[in-house]
Design a protein around this motif. Sequence first.
Motif, mmCIF file in Angstrom:
data_model
loop_
_atom_site.group_PDB
_atom_site.id
_atom_site.type_symbol
_atom_site.label_atom_id
_atom_site.label_comp_id
_atom_site.label_asym_id
_atom_site.label_seq_id
_atom_site.Cartn_x
_atom_site.Cartn_y
_atom_site.Cartn_z
ATOM 1 N N GLU A 187 64.983 26.983 37.502
ATOM 2 C CA GLU A 187 64.564 26.958 36.101
ATOM 3 C C GLU A 187 63.049 27.093 35.975
ATOM 4 O O GLU A 187 62.546 27.737 35.045
ATOM 5 C CB GLU A 187 65.048 25.673 35.425
ATOM 6 C CG GLU A 187 66.552 25.601 35.236
ATOM 7 C CD GLU A 187 67.096 26.719 34.351
ATOM 8 O OE1 GLU A 187 66.344 27.226 33.487
ATOM 9 O OE2 GLU A 187 68.274 27.090 34.518
ATOM 10 N N GLY A 188 62.328 26.498 36.923
ATOM 11 C CA GLY A 188 60.873 26.610 36.890
ATOM 12 C C GLY A 188 60.398 28.032 37.127
ATOM 13 O O GLY A 188 59.500 28.533 36.434
ATOM 14 N N GLU A 189 60.996 28.711 38.099
ATOM 15 C CA GLU A 189 60.605 30.093 38.387
ATOM 16 C C GLU A 189 61.040 31.029 37.261
ATOM 17 O O GLU A 189 60.312 31.971 36.913
ATOM 18 C CB GLU A 189 61.213 30.544 39.719
ATOM 19 C CG GLU A 189 60.601 29.887 40.947
ATOM 20 C CD GLU A 189 59.211 30.421 41.280
ATOM 21 O OE1 GLU A 189 58.524 30.953 40.383
ATOM 22 O OE2 GLU A 189 58.811 30.301 42.452
ATOM 23 N N LYS A 190 62.203 30.777 36.698
ATOM 24 C CA LYS A 190 62.668 31.590 35.571
ATOM 25 C C LYS A 190 61.716 31.436 34.384
ATOM 26 O O LYS A 190 61.333 32.420 33.732
ATOM 27 C CB LYS A 190 64.086 31.176 35.183
ATOM 28 C CG LYS A 190 64.700 31.951 34.013
ATOM 29 C CD LYS A 190 66.189 31.637 33.924
ATOM 30 C CE LYS A 190 66.820 32.221 32.668
ATOM 31 N NZ LYS A 190 66.534 31.381 31.482
ATOM 32 N N ALA A 191 61.313 30.201 34.124
ATOM 33 C CA ALA A 191 60.373 29.954 33.028
ATOM 34 C C ALA A 191 59.010 30.582 33.316
ATOM 35 O O ALA A 191 58.334 31.083 32.407
ATOM 36 C CB ALA A 191 60.223 28.449 32.804
ATOM 37 N N THR A 192 58.616 30.587 34.594
ATOM 38 C CA THR A 192 57.343 31.211 34.981
ATOM 39 C C THR A 192 57.360 32.702 34.658
ATOM 40 O O THR A 192 56.400 33.243 34.098
ATOM 41 C CB THR A 192 57.080 30.992 36.486
ATOM 42 O OG1 THR A 192 57.042 29.587 36.765
ATOM 43 C CG2 THR A 192 55.752 31.612 36.902
ATOM 44 N N PHE A 209 40.617 41.409 28.303
ATOM 45 C CA PHE A 209 41.474 40.232 28.180
ATOM 46 C C PHE A 209 41.941 39.829 29.581
ATOM 47 O O PHE A 209 42.336 40.683 30.377
ATOM 48 C CB PHE A 209 42.703 40.525 27.313
ATOM 49 C CG PHE A 209 42.393 40.783 25.866
ATOM 50 C CD1 PHE A 209 42.137 39.737 24.997
ATOM 51 C CD2 PHE A 209 42.359 42.079 25.373
ATOM 52 C CE1 PHE A 209 41.857 39.971 23.659
ATOM 53 C CE2 PHE A 209 42.080 42.328 24.041
ATOM 54 C CZ PHE A 209 41.827 41.269 23.178
ATOM 55 N N ILE A 210 41.908 38.545 29.870
ATOM 56 C CA ILE A 210 42.376 38.029 31.154
ATOM 57 C C ILE A 210 43.612 37.161 30.920
ATOM 58 O O ILE A 210 43.550 36.161 30.194
ATOM 59 C CB ILE A 210 41.290 37.184 31.859
ATOM 60 C CG1 ILE A 210 40.010 38.002 32.062
ATOM 61 C CG2 ILE A 210 41.821 36.652 33.190
ATOM 62 C CD1 ILE A 210 40.148 39.175 33.008
ATOM 63 N N ILE A 211 44.726 37.552 31.518
ATOM 64 C CA ILE A 211 45.941 36.735 31.462
ATOM 65 C C ILE A 211 45.864 35.722 32.602
ATOM 66 O O ILE A 211 45.793 36.111 33.772
ATOM 67 C CB ILE A 211 47.211 37.594 31.620
ATOM 68 C CG1 ILE A 211 47.231 38.741 30.608
ATOM 69 C CG2 ILE A 211 48.454 36.716 31.492
ATOM 70 C CD1 ILE A 211 47.281 38.319 29.176
ATOM 71 N N PRO A 212 45.847 34.428 32.312
ATOM 72 C CA PRO A 212 45.667 33.432 33.380
ATOM 73 C C PRO A 212 46.851 33.393 34.339
ATOM 74 O O PRO A 212 47.954 33.848 34.021
ATOM 75 C CB PRO A 212 45.539 32.113 32.608
ATOM 76 C CG PRO A 212 46.255 32.354 31.322
ATOM 77 C CD PRO A 212 46.029 33.803 30.987
ATOM 78 N N GLU A 213 46.610 32.843 35.516
ATOM 79 C CA GLU A 213 47.654 32.730 36.527
ATOM 80 C C GLU A 213 48.682 31.696 36.076
ATOM 81 O O GLU A 213 48.410 30.493 36.048
ATOM 82 C CB GLU A 213 47.045 32.331 37.872
ATOM 83 C CG GLU A 213 48.035 32.337 39.018
ATOM 84 C CD GLU A 213 47.379 31.981 40.341
ATOM 85 O OE1 GLU A 213 47.485 30.810 40.739
ATOM 86 O OE2 GLU A 213 46.761 32.870 40.956
ATOM 87 N N VAL A 214 49.864 32.170 35.742
ATOM 88 C CA VAL A 214 50.883 31.304 35.139
ATOM 89 C C VAL A 214 51.365 30.207 36.092
ATOM 90 O O VAL A 214 51.511 29.051 35.673
ATOM 91 C CB VAL A 214 52.059 32.148 34.609
ATOM 92 C CG1 VAL A 214 53.175 31.245 34.078
ATOM 93 C CG2 VAL A 214 51.573 33.088 33.507
ATOM 94 N N PRO A 215 51.636 30.489 37.378
ATOM 95 C CA PRO A 215 52.070 29.394 38.256
ATOM 96 C C PRO A 215 51.061 28.247 38.334
ATOM 97 O O PRO A 215 51.461 27.082 38.451
ATOM 98 C CB PRO A 215 52.236 30.088 39.617
ATOM 99 C CG PRO A 215 52.573 31.496 39.269
ATOM 100 C CD PRO A 215 51.729 31.800 38.065
ATOM 101 N N THR A 216 49.772 28.561 38.262
ATOM 102 C CA THR A 216 48.768 27.494 38.262
ATOM 103 C C THR A 216 48.880 26.649 36.999
ATOM 104 O O THR A 216 48.803 25.412 37.046
ATOM 105 C CB THR A 216 47.355 28.090 38.384
ATOM 106 O OG1 THR A 216 47.229 28.750 39.650
ATOM 107 C CG2 THR A 216 46.291 27.001 38.293
ATOM 108 N N LEU A 217 49.081 27.309 35.855
ATOM 109 C CA LEU A 217 49.266 26.569 34.601
ATOM 110 C C LEU A 217 50.484 25.652 34.694
ATOM 111 O O LEU A 217 50.442 24.488 34.267
ATOM 112 C CB LEU A 217 49.442 27.544 33.434
ATOM 113 C CG LEU A 217 48.265 28.447 33.074
ATOM 114 C CD1 LEU A 217 48.651 29.373 31.925
ATOM 115 C CD2 LEU A 217 47.050 27.618 32.689
ATOM 116 N N PHE A 218 51.564 26.172 35.262
ATOM 117 C CA PHE A 218 52.787 25.378 35.380
ATOM 118 C C PHE A 218 52.598 24.212 36.352
ATOM 119 O O PHE A 218 53.102 23.109 36.120
ATOM 120 C CB PHE A 218 53.948 26.270 35.832
ATOM 121 C CG PHE A 218 54.674 26.942 34.697
ATOM 122 C CD1 PHE A 218 53.979 27.561 33.671
ATOM 123 C CD2 PHE A 218 56.055 26.958 34.658
ATOM 124 C CE1 PHE A 218 54.645 28.181 32.621
ATOM 125 C CE2 PHE A 218 56.738 27.575 33.613
ATOM 126 C CZ PHE A 218 56.025 28.186 32.594
#
Length: 357
Positions: free
Chosen positions: A59-64, A33-42
């Motif tokens: 708020e953006g970093e907290k949500a990340t 399983f590969i967990i995608p890079e979340v900051p790129t998704l955001f």
Amino acid sequence: MKRIVLTGGPCAGKTTALVKIIEHFSSLGYKVFIIPEVPTLFSQAGMDYLTDNYAFFYEGEKATLEMQIALEDKFTRIAETIEEPTIIVCDRGTMDISAYMKPAMWQDITSALSTDSERLRARYDAVLHLVSAADGAEQFYTTATNAERTEGLELARELDKKVISAWSEHPRLRVINNHENFDTKINRVLQEISNVLEIPQQVIEERKYIVRLIGDIPGAIESDIKQTYLTSEPRSEVRLRRRTLNGVSVNVRTTKKTLPTNEQVETERQIDNNLYESLMRQADPYRYSIHKIRKTFIWRGQFFELDTYLEPISNLQILETKGIVDHEDVNFPPFLEVLEDITGKTEYYNYNLALKR
């Protein structure tokens, strides 16, 4: 099931490595399983990590971080439902997020989520950091492979070191050097994951040198290490290591077993203080505990460990770098004087240095 972080500086080769990981370990019967890079998704969804708006950034970093944790936990539960062995590989992990903000904000965010850096690092069995092409392989550095990448060379080098620092207290952090041949870098990733999965590996000698430190090491991370060998069976080596960094101690029990084929299986387990103290009663009576100061750093794309021995011997400094293939040169930094190449000389193995004479 193992959870592994694949991280690194900008343009380090993670995208290619992820493809190779899926191909290689799927062929061995693992579900990957590969967990995608979340900051790129955001970023693709509209998040601006370069904003001057403090509240927006917070708020953006907290949500990340929340999304990173949630994705990892969800896929862990999914993995628990299948019978075949599984690997969860995270394209960056929780601690990567801390490298892109000031420590005070990171403290605020983790406190708000009822967690901390120690607990976040403990979520993973291993962390593989691929050194950015900006450090030692500048001719291959590009921002074209990721539309969200904006870093120049100097910033990329700085971020590379910040990410390593964020993960430096993880007991199984492995830094993957740049190489003359990129395939060598990818093969090192596969080898390190195989070690985590306890798949037998051919023993590879690490380059080691007796050196003298003659200047300051820029950006070095310093830790205090106490290493004790335990009584063990023939063709096996068992050691306890207590590594203290920034006032936090991490205990690891390592077992190395050599098979009749001369392949080696290495197992590492993080243990608590109570088990550490209990296992210390099994210390090999014929060996001293080794006490040394370790400084780790990157120089021209290669990762180094400099050990200064305090006990049972002193006046000895050994430089080690991993993953350099036979035909490659070691990029020695100018603040070190190389006295002797001791690669493969068994008398300088820690196991033998500890021997009571």
